[in-house]
Write a protein that holds these residues in place. Structure first.
Motif, short mmCIF file in Angstrom:
data_model
loop_
_atom_site.label_atom_id
_atom_site.label_comp_id
_atom_site.label_asym_id
_atom_site.label_seq_id
_atom_site.Cartn_x
_atom_site.Cartn_y
_atom_site.Cartn_z
N HIS A 75 0.85 -1.20 0.00
CA HIS A 75 0.00 0.00 0.00
C HIS A 75 0.88 1.25 0.00
CE1 HIS A 75 -4.22 -1.19 0.35
NE2 HIS A 75 -3.82 -2.22 1.07
N LYS A 79 1.28 4.09 -2.98
CA LYS A 79 1.02 5.50 -2.68
C LYS A 79 2.21 6.37 -3.07
CE LYS A 79 -0.31 8.65 1.04
NZ LYS A 79 -0.72 8.78 2.46
N ARG A 119 -12.93 7.47 -6.21
CA ARG A 119 -11.63 7.53 -5.54
C ARG A 119 -11.78 7.96 -4.09
NH1 ARG A 119 -10.30 10.23 -10.22
NH2 ARG A 119 -9.80 12.20 -9.16
N LEU A 120 -12.63 8.94 -3.85
CA LEU A 120 -12.79 9.46 -2.50
C LEU A 120 -13.54 8.49 -1.59
CD1 LEU A 120 -13.64 13.22 -3.22
CD2 LEU A 120 -11.44 12.25 -2.55
N ASP A 123 -11.62 5.13 -0.98
CA ASP A 123 -10.25 5.31 -0.49
C ASP A 123 -9.22 4.88 -1.53
OD1 ASP A 123 -8.45 6.19 1.40
OD2 ASP A 123 -8.26 4.25 2.37
N LYS A 124 -9.46 5.26 -2.78
CA LYS A 124 -8.53 4.94 -3.86
C LYS A 124 -7.69 6.14 -4.27
CE LYS A 124 -11.04 1.09 -5.96
NZ LYS A 124 -11.58 0.53 -7.22
N SER A 125 -7.89 7.25 -3.57
CA SER A 125 -7.13 8.45 -3.89
C SER A 125 -5.75 8.37 -3.25
CB SER A 125 -7.85 9.70 -3.38
OG SER A 125 -7.09 10.86 -3.63
N ASP A 128 -5.08 13.57 -0.87
CA ASP A 128 -6.08 14.63 -0.98
C ASP A 128 -5.49 15.89 -1.61
OD1 ASP A 128 -7.95 13.01 0.12
OD2 ASP A 128 -8.04 14.02 2.07
N LEU A 157 -15.31 15.29 2.36
CA LEU A 157 -14.48 14.23 2.95
C LEU A 157 -13.65 14.76 4.10
CD1 LEU A 157 -14.12 11.18 2.17
CD2 LEU A 157 -15.51 12.56 0.62
N ARG A 161 -14.13 13.51 8.19
CA ARG A 161 -13.12 13.07 9.16
C ARG A 161 -13.30 13.80 10.49
NH1 ARG A 161 -9.76 14.00 4.50
NH2 ARG A 161 -9.46 12.06 3.34
N THR A 184 -17.97 3.80 11.20
CA THR A 184 -17.48 5.01 10.53
C THR A 184 -18.53 5.46 9.53
OG1 THR A 184 -15.18 4.31 10.75
CG2 THR A 184 -15.65 6.03 9.14
N THR A 186 -19.67 8.46 6.69
CA THR A 186 -19.27 9.59 5.85
C THR A 186 -20.53 10.34 5.43
OG1 THR A 186 -17.37 8.34 5.01
CG2 THR A 186 -18.03 10.29 3.77
#
Length: 241
Positions: A75, A79, A119-120, A123-125, A128, A157, A161, A184, A186
């Motif tokens: 991961h 990134k 993506r957002l 969680d594929k971004s 930010d 987003l 958080r 969680t 959103t």
């Protein structure tokens, strides 16, 4: 290779580095292709779309159980491979300028918004700040109306958080309404995001309690907004003993 090297102490580090270098190499090929197309102006390059496809491709490898098994090293490698450097930023500038050659900018904006939402939300971004960088460049080229919804999505987003932290604080101060499982949520502003279908589900007792507890918390924050739960966008992790 993963199965072989993960048995060795720190054996996955060189493998993850090779993986990162491979992804970077493929990404730079896309950068060069975008630059060549920009210079020739023969067609509008879909650099961002190709970059997203590249990310999705290797994220699938990272998360597959029979490949890299969601290992944190891979991961991190993925990134880092997608960190925007000066060369990529310069290419983005050139690509964004070519938007003037697109006839249907509204259609292109909707395409960008749908890709950004995936993506957002999933969680594929990669970062930010990178998303904001692209949106800023689009705004400079096409105006605030073109990017207003995308800016709102990224802001949602960020607020989500903060909202989650407030929810955890609420549970700490009010232990009695605890949902009993890690939750969680959103919260999105409907006007910014693509339309998602809401359906009534008969939730398990544990999940129904989660919804109830969060609704009670949210009512302490505002009484003028109604929550519509989009269960199809949710995920659930079940850990076996």
């Amino acid at each position: 290779m993963y199965r072989l090297f993960h048995r060795i102490d720190k054996g996955l580090e060189p493998v993850s580095n090779m993986f990162k270098q491979h992804v970077v190499a493929e990404g730079m090929v896309l950068v060069q292709q975008a630059e060549d197309t920009t210079h020739s102006k023969s067609e509008t390059p879909f650099f961002v779309r190709k970059l997203i496809e590249l990310y999705d491709k290797y994220m699938a490898y990272v998360t597959l159980t029979n490949c890299f098994a969601n290992n944190s090293l891979f991961h991190k490698a993925l990134k880092e491979a997608f960190e925007v450097d000066d060369a990529i930023e310069e290419t983005l500038d050139k690509v964004v300028k070519l938007l003037s050659y697109i006839n249907d900018k509204d259609l292109f904006a909707e395409f960008c918004r749908k890709k950004l939402s995936r993506r957002l939300l999933f969680d594929k971004s990669a970062n930010d700040e990178h998303e904001r960088l692209i949106i800023t460049k689009l705004k400079q080229q096409c105006g605030g109306q073109f990017t207003s919804k995308m800016e709102g999505m990224v802001t949602d987003l960020t607020m989500a958080r903060e909202n989650q932290n407030n929810f955890q604080e609420y549970l700490s101060n009010n232990p009695s309404p605890s949902p009993g499982i890690v939750l969680t949520v959103t919260v999105l502003t409907s006007g910014f995001w693509p339309s998602y279908k809401s359906c009534d589900l008969s939730l398990p007792v544990e999940m129904a309690k989660c919804v109830q507890v969060f609704n009670e918390f949210y009512q302490t924050k505002t009484k003028y907004r109604k929550l519509t739960w989009i269960y199809s966008l949710g995920t659930c992790n079940v850990n076996g003993n």
